[in-house]
Design an enzyme around this catalytic site. Structure first.
Site, PDB file in Angstrom:
ATOM      1  N   LYS A 190      44.639 -37.621  70.086  1.00 25.03           N
ATOM      2  CA  LYS A 190      43.690 -36.512  70.258  1.00 25.03           C
ATOM      3  C   LYS A 190      42.331 -37.088  70.628  1.00 25.03           C
ATOM      4  O   LYS A 190      41.805 -37.969  69.927  1.00 25.03           O
ATOM      5  CB  LYS A 190      43.617 -35.745  68.932  1.00 25.03           C
ATOM      6  CG  LYS A 190      43.155 -34.311  69.047  1.00 25.03           C
ATOM      7  CD  LYS A 190      43.355 -33.657  67.677  1.00 25.03           C
ATOM      8  CE  LYS A 190      42.916 -32.237  67.626  1.00 25.03           C
ATOM      9  NZ  LYS A 190      42.924 -31.739  66.237  1.00 25.03           N
TER      10      LYS A 190
HETATM   11  O1  G3P Z   1      42.451 -27.715  65.074  1.00 26.52           O
HETATM   12  C1  G3P Z   1      41.058 -27.590  65.024  1.00 26.52           C
HETATM   13  C2  G3P Z   1      40.679 -26.835  63.815  1.00 26.52           C
HETATM   14  O2  G3P Z   1      41.015 -27.575  62.695  1.00 26.52           O
HETATM   15  C3  G3P Z   1      39.277 -26.412  63.720  1.00 26.52           C
HETATM   16  O3  G3P Z   1      39.320 -25.351  62.845  1.00 26.52           O
HETATM   17  O4  G3P Z   1      38.500 -23.777  61.183  1.00 26.52           O
HETATM   18  O5  G3P Z   1      37.387 -26.026  61.473  1.00 26.52           O
HETATM   19  O6  G3P Z   1      37.123 -24.245  63.185  1.00 26.52           O
HETATM   20  P1  G3P Z   1      37.994 -24.816  62.129  1.00 26.52           P
END
Ligand code: G3P
Length: 218
Positions: free
Chosen positions: A83
């Protein structure tokens, strides 16, 4: 649509992978930090549980550092997807990894043109962060729809991996918009089957079977 778990917590992954409905896992530095464990060790254990794609994010932000880290994590398991962030160095690394046949997930995507550039760099997956787009008052699902249209216009094979998913409605809308994958936290995974009428209906079936002495010989 494929469902990935968005967590680096090995115990959680083990528990929910037992359903047979988890197609892959995505991790990132923030999720890894939450576990308090060695990132490499966690990834090794996740690869032993999940045969599908397991995203391991590089920590470096320069091309050479990303290449070194990406190659190191790719040795952990054949299902590792490297990634990288959506930057010039990240896309240069993406191009280099994909030319070597390695899988790449380009993360931190917030615009359709960014997604087009990642596809041109040979990304296996593009990760648009729909929840974070919604958070700033813009249209996260519109981003998925725009990327779908662009990829279909030009035949890009990059899979759209809806990320930053906050609730079941995001999963429903991402599926309708043609996302190939949703990566979701365990809290959302647990809710995927929830419906009050399912609970009510099952309770009635159980009660009626008991009342009518309905049985199945096994
Ligand atoms: O896969 C990316 C994700 O983990 C980001 O999520 O909830 O931190 O915006 P969030």
């Amino acid at each position: 649509m494929k469902i990935f778990l968005d967590t680096a917590d090995v115990a959680e992954i083990r528990e929910y992978a037992a359903s047979g409905l988890v197609d892959g896992v995505t991790t990132n530095p923030s999720l890894a930090a939450k576990t308090g464990r060695d990132y490499g060790e966690s990834l090794k254990e996740i690869c032993a549980i999940i045969p599908g794609s397991v995203s391991a994010e590089v920590l470096a932000t320069d091309f050479d550092g990303m290449m070194k880290e990406g190659k190191a994590v790719s040795k952990i398991g054949k299902q590792i997807t490297i990634k990288v962030p959506l930057t010039w160095d990240g896309l240069k690394a993406c191009k280099a990894f994909s030319s070597e046949g390695l899988q790449v997930n380009v993360t931190l995507c917030f615009s359709p043109v960014q997604a087009m550039m990642a596809a041109k760099a040979g990304a296996t997956f593009i990760s648009p962060f729909i929840g974070r787009v919604d958070d700033i008052g813009e249209d996260g699902m519109g981003l998925i729809r725009d990327i779908r249209a662009i990829y279909d216009n030009y035949g890009f094979k990059t899979e759209i991996l809806a990320a930053s998913v906050r609730h079941v409605q995001h999963v429903r809308e991402a599926a309708l918009a043609g996302a190939d994958v949703s990566t979701i936290p365990v809290s959302v995974f647990k809710q995927l089957l929830s419906h009050p009428l399912t609970d009510k209906g099952l309770a009635a079936f159980v009660a009626d079977a008991k009342k009518g002495n309905v049985t199945i010989k096994t």
